[in-house]
Design an enzyme around this catalytic site. Structure first.
Site, PDB file in Angstrom:
ATOM      1  N   CYS A 163       0.805  -1.227   0.000  1.00  0.00           N
ATOM      2  CA  CYS A 163       0.000   0.000   0.000  1.00  0.00           C
ATOM      3  C   CYS A 163       0.835   1.272   0.000  1.00  0.00           C
ATOM      4  O   CYS A 163       0.292   2.374  -0.040  1.00  0.00           O
ATOM      5  CB  CYS A 163      -0.951  -0.014   1.188  1.00  0.00           C
ATOM      6  SG  CYS A 163      -1.966  -1.505   1.226  1.00  0.00           S
ATOM      7  N   HIS A 303      -2.461   8.238   6.221  1.00  0.00           N
ATOM      8  CA  HIS A 303      -2.715   6.918   5.622  1.00  0.00           C
ATOM      9  C   HIS A 303      -4.023   6.362   6.174  1.00  0.00           C
ATOM     10  O   HIS A 303      -4.873   5.903   5.415  1.00  0.00           O
ATOM     11  CB  HIS A 303      -1.556   5.977   5.924  1.00  0.00           C
ATOM     12  CG  HIS A 303      -1.680   4.651   5.260  1.00  0.00           C
ATOM     13  ND1 HIS A 303      -1.668   4.499   3.893  1.00  0.00           N
ATOM     14  CD2 HIS A 303      -1.820   3.395   5.770  1.00  0.00           C
ATOM     15  CE1 HIS A 303      -1.794   3.221   3.584  1.00  0.00           C
ATOM     16  NE2 HIS A 303      -1.893   2.533   4.699  1.00  0.00           N
ATOM     17  N   GLU A 314       0.164   5.435  13.462  1.00  0.00           N
ATOM     18  CA  GLU A 314       0.434   6.660  12.704  1.00  0.00           C
ATOM     19  C   GLU A 314       0.288   7.898  13.586  1.00  0.00           C
ATOM     20  O   GLU A 314       1.114   8.811  13.526  1.00  0.00           O
ATOM     21  CB  GLU A 314      -0.504   6.755  11.497  1.00  0.00           C
ATOM     22  CG  GLU A 314      -0.211   7.962  10.614  1.00  0.00           C
ATOM     23  CD  GLU A 314      -1.051   7.995   9.343  1.00  0.00           C
ATOM     24  OE1 GLU A 314      -0.747   8.824   8.463  1.00  0.00           O
ATOM     25  OE2 GLU A 314      -2.013   7.200   9.228  1.00  0.00           O
ATOM     26  N   LYS A 335      -9.508   8.198   2.944  1.00  0.00           N
ATOM     27  CA  LYS A 335      -9.981   6.820   2.775  1.00  0.00           C
ATOM     28  C   LYS A 335     -11.362   6.622   3.395  1.00  0.00           C
ATOM     29  O   LYS A 335     -12.033   5.624   3.109  1.00  0.00           O
ATOM     30  CB  LYS A 335      -8.996   5.829   3.396  1.00  0.00           C
ATOM     31  CG  LYS A 335      -7.692   5.670   2.621  1.00  0.00           C
ATOM     32  CD  LYS A 335      -6.803   4.609   3.247  1.00  0.00           C
ATOM     33  CE  LYS A 335      -5.456   4.502   2.556  1.00  0.00           C
ATOM     34  NZ  LYS A 335      -4.595   5.681   2.812  1.00  0.00           N
ATOM     35  N   HIS A 340      -9.783   2.010   0.632  1.00  0.00           N
ATOM     36  CA  HIS A 340      -8.342   1.812   0.533  1.00  0.00           C
ATOM     37  C   HIS A 340      -7.996   1.175  -0.805  1.00  0.00           C
ATOM     38  O   HIS A 340      -8.319   0.011  -1.047  1.00  0.00           O
ATOM     39  CB  HIS A 340      -7.882   0.928   1.690  1.00  0.00           C
ATOM     40  CG  HIS A 340      -6.400   0.825   1.837  1.00  0.00           C
ATOM     41  ND1 HIS A 340      -5.519   1.518   1.047  1.00  0.00           N
ATOM     42  CD2 HIS A 340      -5.630   0.085   2.689  1.00  0.00           C
ATOM     43  CE1 HIS A 340      -4.285   1.233   1.406  1.00  0.00           C
ATOM     44  NE2 HIS A 340      -4.328   0.364   2.397  1.00  0.00           N
ATOM     45  N   PHE A 401       1.959  -3.404   3.902  1.00  0.00           N
ATOM     46  CA  PHE A 401       2.358  -4.692   4.447  1.00  0.00           C
ATOM     47  C   PHE A 401       3.833  -4.930   4.107  1.00  0.00           C
ATOM     48  O   PHE A 401       4.305  -4.593   3.023  1.00  0.00           O
ATOM     49  CB  PHE A 401       1.526  -5.820   3.843  1.00  0.00           C
ATOM     50  CG  PHE A 401       0.121  -5.916   4.385  1.00  0.00           C
ATOM     51  CD1 PHE A 401      -0.307  -5.148   5.450  1.00  0.00           C
ATOM     52  CD2 PHE A 401      -0.785  -6.804   3.818  1.00  0.00           C
ATOM     53  CE1 PHE A 401      -1.595  -5.241   5.937  1.00  0.00           C
ATOM     54  CE2 PHE A 401      -2.079  -6.919   4.295  1.00  0.00           C
ATOM     55  CZ  PHE A 401      -2.486  -6.134   5.353  1.00  0.00           C
TER      56      PHE A 401
END
Length: 415
Positions: A163, A303, A314, A335, A340, A401
């Site tokens: 991502c 994010h 975050e 998002k 996402h 990831f």
């Protein structure tokens, strides 16, 4: 070192099939979530996603060409052509040896892979594969197709970092131009992951929201009741160019890139570091490269996927880095509207950040009613409404990831 600017934008998203409609719907607070139409979800834990709406490939490609392209290829090409037109790139008047493409995808032609494998096992007595199986599947497909279509012979690459992919690509494009290795780079990301195996796989790892009754509001970053991300699809493209080249062409300029950093959490294959170590380093290094103080940052496009651990890590990183200026920063999580888009998410969020710098309008964070108690009370998340604010410096974050972390600083352009 050369100054680097953004001169073209293109997007196809769950809330708008062009940049103009995407941006308009971000500011209006439109949710892209709806029930999945691509397959029967009866036996799936999640039955909703953020699909691209009103899409017919034959509006963009002839029938023969569309059969050669996975959906992620199609989205990527559409976004690239919009950005090329927006930047008014007249390739016949430019040195194509110094124009490149760095275009990402996290998982590439997932739909093609799934369909071909299912077809193989259903017809095992006479195994046949589509001759375009591999070319539709490979994640670097859009990067290759765009260079071939326009004869662009400069750098050609496809960062694959889950991502964080398209933000990594944007940073790499910035570096190539800053170092004088290219004049113009078309960069971005594309994803089409709304398939049986993708939904099933993310469900199995408990990453997706299963709030089927409240699907429109299921993407709720920072909320105490968040239960996972809402998967989306689409593509975003940015034309990145040296300031010298942009001025020579008389191009309009959306924003200037002044810093970027790529780091790692070095912690877990899917989980973010609880204290956001990689995120902190990425933001810190991006700001240091920008040669500004952290106090200068006005806006962060987070994010913020609406997952339990990811949102908090975050914020922990932001809290540490901006300890003395938390009360002057506005944060938003787009998002909450788009879902996402995996490897494409960084690109569409960079587009939103550019347009924030241009308009001094910050998109809202939607569906968040009760902020997680671990989050500082003095943070402004632009909850439920767009925010009008003078934004001169903005930060955009992407994490993937594998522990991949990427952050980029954009500045309102001034000559």
């Amino acid at each position: 070192m050369k100054r680097v600017v953004i001169t073209g934008l293109g997007a196809i998203t769950p809330i708008g099939n062009k940049v103009e409609s995407y941006w308009k719907n971000l500011l209006k607070g439109v949710s892209g979530a709806d029930k999945i139409t691509r397959f029967d979800t009866t036996n799936f834990k999640t039955d909703f996603a953020c699909e691209v709406k009103n899409y017919n490939p034959l509006d963009y490609f002839d029938r023969k060409e569309s059969r050669k392209l996975d959906r992620f290829n199609q989205y990527g090409l559409i976004a690239c052509e919009e950005a090329i037109a927006d930047a008014d790139l007249q390739f016949e008047n430019l040195n194509k040896d110094r124009i490149g493409v760095i275009f990402s995808s996290g998982i590439g032609g997932f739909e093609t892979f799934e369909n071909e494998i299912l077809n193989f096992f259903e017809n095992a007595s006479l195994p046949r594969f589509n001759p375009f199986f591999i070319t539709k599947l490979i994640a670097n497909g859009v990067a290759g197709l765009i260079s071939i279509r326009h004869g662009l012979r400069g750098v050609n690459s496809c960062p694959v970092t889950a991502c964080a992919s398209s933000t990594n690509g944007l940073i790499q494009a910035y570096n190539y131009i800053k170092w004088g290795k290219a004049d113009i780079i078309i960069t971005g990301g594309s994803e089409a992951p709304i398939t049986k195996s993708s939904i099933g796989g993310f469900n199995a790892m408990k990453a997706l929201s299963t709030n089927n009754e409240n699907y429109k509001t299921a993407s709720r970053p920072f909320d105490t009741s968040r239960d996972g991300f809402v998967i989306g699809e689409g593509a975003g493209t940015l034309v990145v160019e040296s300031l010298e080249s942009a001025k020579k062409r008389g191009a309009k300029i959306y924003a200037e890139i002044i810093g970027g950093a790529e780091t790692a959490d070095a912690y877990h294959i899917t989980g973010t570091h609880p204290e956001g170590q990689g995120a902190y380093l990425a933001m810190k290094q991006a700001i240091e490269e920008s040669k500004i103080s952290s106090y200068k940052i006005d806006y962060i496009n987070a994010h913020a996927t609406s997952t339990g651990l990811g949102d908090i890590s975050e914020i922990m990183a932001i809290k540490k880095l901006f300890a003395k200026s938390l009360d002057k920063i506005t944060i938003s999580a787009t998002k909450s509207m788009t879902g996402h888009l995996l490897g494409a998410t960084g690109a569409i969020e960079a587009i939103a950040t550019c347009l924030t710098l241009n308009s001094n309008m910050i998109p809202p964070t939607l569906h968040t009613k009760k902020i997680d108690e671990r989050i500082p009370a003095n943070l402004d998340f632009s909850l439920g409404r767009k925010t009008e604010k003078n934004v001169n410096y903005a930060l955009t974050n992407s994490f993937g990831f594998g522990g991949h972390c990427a952050a980029m600083v954009l500045k309102k352009y001034t000559s």
